[in-house]
Design a protein around this motif. Sequence first.
Motif, PDB file in Angstrom:
ATOM      1  N   ILE A 126       1.188  -1.233   0.001  1.00 26.76           N
ATOM      2  CA  ILE A 126      -0.209  -0.129   0.035  1.00 26.76           C
ATOM      3  C   ILE A 126       0.915   1.257  -0.122  1.00 26.76           C
ATOM      4  O   ILE A 126       0.655   2.294  -0.845  1.00 26.76           O
ATOM      5  N   ILE A 127       1.906   1.201   0.685  1.00 29.33           N
ATOM      6  CA  ILE A 127       2.814   2.341   0.859  1.00 29.33           C
ATOM      7  C   ILE A 127       3.419   2.820  -0.519  1.00 29.33           C
ATOM      8  O   ILE A 127       3.693   3.619  -1.108  1.00 29.33           O
ATOM      9  N   ALA A 128       3.819   1.513  -1.221  1.00 31.87           N
ATOM     10  CA  ALA A 128       4.577   1.569  -2.527  1.00 31.87           C
ATOM     11  C   ALA A 128       3.495   2.244  -3.536  1.00 31.87           C
ATOM     12  O   ALA A 128       3.962   2.841  -4.344  1.00 31.87           O
ATOM     13  N   ILE A 129       2.223   1.732  -3.315  1.00 33.99           N
ATOM     14  CA  ILE A 129       1.173   2.208  -4.324  1.00 33.99           C
ATOM     15  C   ILE A 129       1.008   3.819  -4.047  1.00 33.99           C
ATOM     16  O   ILE A 129       1.105   4.539  -5.130  1.00 33.99           O
ATOM     17  N   VAL A 130       0.946   4.104  -2.944  1.00 32.58           N
ATOM     18  CA  VAL A 130       0.885   5.719  -2.536  1.00 32.58           C
ATOM     19  C   VAL A 130       2.153   6.411  -2.985  1.00 32.58           C
ATOM     20  O   VAL A 130       2.050   7.720  -3.682  1.00 32.58           O
ATOM     21  N   LEU A 131       3.166   5.926  -2.968  1.00 34.30           N
ATOM     22  CA  LEU A 131       4.625   6.570  -3.363  1.00 34.30           C
ATOM     23  C   LEU A 131       4.418   6.686  -4.819  1.00 34.30           C
ATOM     24  O   LEU A 131       4.799   7.739  -5.656  1.00 34.30           O
ATOM     25  N   ALA A 132       4.113   5.538  -5.604  1.00 36.37           N
ATOM     26  CA  ALA A 132       3.987   5.561  -7.023  1.00 36.37           C
ATOM     27  C   ALA A 132       3.135   6.495  -7.781  1.00 36.37           C
ATOM     28  O   ALA A 132       3.339   7.052  -8.523  1.00 36.37           O
ATOM     29  N   VAL A 133       1.918   6.542  -6.820  1.00 35.48           N
ATOM     30  CA  VAL A 133       0.813   7.649  -7.324  1.00 35.48           C
ATOM     31  C   VAL A 133       1.589   9.111  -7.177  1.00 35.48           C
ATOM     32  O   VAL A 133       1.292  10.074  -8.020  1.00 35.48           O
ATOM     33  N   PHE A 134       2.231   9.158  -6.161  1.00 38.67           N
ATOM     34  CA  PHE A 134       2.376  10.427  -5.849  1.00 38.67           C
ATOM     35  C   PHE A 134       3.766  11.109  -6.780  1.00 38.67           C
ATOM     36  O   PHE A 134       3.854  12.188  -7.277  1.00 38.67           O
ATOM     37  N   PHE A 135       4.594  10.393  -7.039  1.00 41.21           N
ATOM     38  CA  PHE A 135       5.741  10.430  -8.261  1.00 41.21           C
ATOM     39  C   PHE A 135       5.162  10.387  -9.411  1.00 41.21           C
ATOM     40  O   PHE A 135       5.621  11.298 -10.276  1.00 41.21           O
ATOM     41  N   THR A 136       3.940   9.758  -9.798  1.00 44.08           N
ATOM     42  CA  THR A 136       3.186   9.885 -10.981  1.00 44.08           C
ATOM     43  C   THR A 136       3.064  11.270 -11.292  1.00 44.08           C
ATOM     44  O   THR A 136       2.735  12.171 -12.194  1.00 44.08           O
ATOM     45  N   ALA A 137       2.334  11.784 -10.023  1.00 39.90           N
ATOM     46  CA  ALA A 137       1.587  13.257 -10.014  1.00 39.90           C
ATOM     47  C   ALA A 137       2.765  14.338 -10.145  1.00 39.90           C
ATOM     48  O   ALA A 137       2.741  14.892 -10.953  1.00 39.90           O
ATOM     49  N   ILE A 138       3.836  13.916  -9.530  1.00 40.30           N
ATOM     50  CA  ILE A 138       4.933  14.664  -9.839  1.00 40.30           C
ATOM     51  C   ILE A 138       5.649  14.986 -11.301  1.00 40.30           C
ATOM     52  O   ILE A 138       5.907  15.782 -11.785  1.00 40.30           O
ATOM     53  N   LEU A 139       5.675  13.783 -11.878  1.00 34.37           N
ATOM     54  CA  LEU A 139       6.047  13.489 -13.223  1.00 34.37           C
ATOM     55  C   LEU A 139       4.960  14.352 -13.900  1.00 34.37           C
ATOM     56  O   LEU A 139       5.458  15.100 -14.912  1.00 34.37           O
ATOM     57  N   LEU A 140       3.749  14.186 -13.840  1.00 32.73           N
ATOM     58  CA  LEU A 140       2.820  14.717 -14.685  1.00 32.73           C
ATOM     59  C   LEU A 140       2.903  16.313 -14.396  1.00 32.73           C
ATOM     60  O   LEU A 140       2.755  17.208 -15.721  1.00 32.73           O
ATOM     61  N   LEU A 141       3.175  16.805 -13.321  1.00 30.06           N
ATOM     62  CA  LEU A 141       3.302  18.358 -13.258  1.00 30.06           C
ATOM     63  C   LEU A 141       4.690  18.790 -13.888  1.00 30.06           C
ATOM     64  O   LEU A 141       4.644  19.849 -14.416  1.00 30.06           O
ATOM     65  N   CYS A 142       5.806  18.001 -13.855  1.00 28.37           N
ATOM     66  CA  CYS A 142       7.074  18.276 -14.447  1.00 28.37           C
ATOM     67  C   CYS A 142       6.900  18.363 -16.100  1.00 28.37           C
ATOM     68  O   CYS A 142       7.448  19.149 -16.391  1.00 28.37           O
ATOM     69  N   PHE A 143       6.219  17.222 -16.456  1.00 28.27           N
ATOM     70  CA  PHE A 143       5.918  17.372 -17.868  1.00 28.27           C
ATOM     71  C   PHE A 143       5.033  18.546 -18.310  1.00 28.27           C
ATOM     72  O   PHE A 143       5.110  18.857 -19.471  1.00 28.27           O
ATOM     73  N   TYR A 144       3.964  18.859 -17.441  1.00 27.54           N
ATOM     74  CA  TYR A 144       3.275  19.949 -17.940  1.00 27.54           C
ATOM     75  C   TYR A 144       4.164  21.111 -17.755  1.00 27.54           C
ATOM     76  O   TYR A 144       3.820  21.981 -18.767  1.00 27.54           O
TER      77      TYR A 144
END
Length: 545
Positions: free
Chosen positions: A7-25
Amino acid sequence: MVSVDGIIAIVLAVFFTAILLLCFYYLLVHYQHPDDKNSSYFAKMVVLFGLTLAGVTVLGFPLDIMNKAGYVGCDSFDPKFCIGLDMQLFWNIIFWAIPIWIFVLIPFSTFYYEADDEDFLAVMVGATPSRLKPRSKFVQALCSLAVVLIIVILIFGLTYLFFKDTKIPVEIYQQQRLTNLDSVKGSKNESEFILSDIRSFRNDNTTLSPPENRSESEDITLRISFSTFFAGLMAWVGWFFFAIFGGVGLPALPLDLILGFINRPRYMNPEESSEAKAGIQKRINEMVEAGEQLKRFREESGRLDDSGLSSGVEGVFNSLKDSRSDRKTLREFKAAVFLLEKDVSDFTSASSASEKYNPLLPWIGLFAGVFSSVISLAWICHIAVFLLPPTPISPFLNAFLMNIPTEIGIIIVSIFTFYLLLCAIKGCFKFGLRFLCMAIHPMEHGKTYMSSFMFNVALILICCLPVIQFCTQAFSIYAQFSTARQLFGVQIENLLFFSFFWRQKIFIYAMFAIMIVTVIWLILLKATKRERNNEVLLERLRGRS
């Protein structure tokens, strides 16, 4: 069942995906050309989520290593060793998403977007633009996409029909005995047991006796799923790009960053400024004349005039020959213009706009260059001592990763994997700029058209699967329990026809050879003499007059 760590790994994966999305934006907003600022929204969505898909693919590999789903005890006697994520489902989604982006979304967006470029080109050469309505452009893009899909479906369908089986080599061991039968909970027969009856063998004195009888090696033939085969074929195709661009990019990326610091803009006195200005003005005049020559040739060839079409077989071949020559000349002209614009920007930064120039940028580039030099050197050494020899000389990075905390090891794997994608992009631009066999699509702040964005996104995505496969081989010890290792290292690596390239390490040898040639090229040869390139281009255009 997903554990707390899962569960912690999923939360971290979602968090880093959101960070990537913001960086690419941020990347998209700040790098887009002003002409695309309030248009091409669908293409921008394709680019944004395409980059995010590439980032998720890269992040998926270290997450897969953490998951350890390939460990036999995950579903029975040792579930605490794993975190319980369904990485098979994750990779199946990735295996379908990447080709959808490469063969559907990006081609459609490109066809629709470039319909406006044809009108712009027509205006530039003095012809009448087509002025297609949005609906007409949509239909035209769909028709072009249909042609692409027909070709892709035929290729993938036929290859799956003939090469869908995988032959996995196995060795059979017989008559093994446990020396501590207390490990078996509930077995009635000491010579037999089932997997669910076995508790963890780690941290106790349970051992297996040496095999008394070992059979010869055999091949088990299995039919793999369509999605896995699709990934294998995509990886095989992508390797032709990754071997070249990765081989060029690994040494070129750090060197160019360091040279950017060495050749950074410096303040010039009036005499130096006048001399540099005269040289740039000379090159500008040459480019203007070359542009006029190209414009005249396009007008004479009637590329945008229906009445200028050639007839007959000979006319068709002559037209194709002229078209190839024109495309090569146009690519060379674009490369020269790009280099000229960069020099003009550097000259401006060192003279009239020196007060606006940020002097920290070259130092940031130097730090990035030193950091990337360490990663490139580590990759080259790891390939030389672990991947290329028939018997690895040393586990190298695997040994290092297994002797550090898991969290730090996962971060390092993520950096090394993502770095390979950056090298592929750098290698593509470097290769295209040097050999002019393909269009160059540089990423420049405030000057990048959506066509260049989509080209680079397609390149990143087509290199994603070979990068993951390469990493499963490079980190085969550290990632031995990952699902990706089971997919790429077992099923895909042993596919009919394709297995020859991977078992014989053809692509890795090619990549390493290109790496060596690139290093020699960059060390022994000086940088391109841009003024001389302009003169050669202009003389060739004058010779066609």
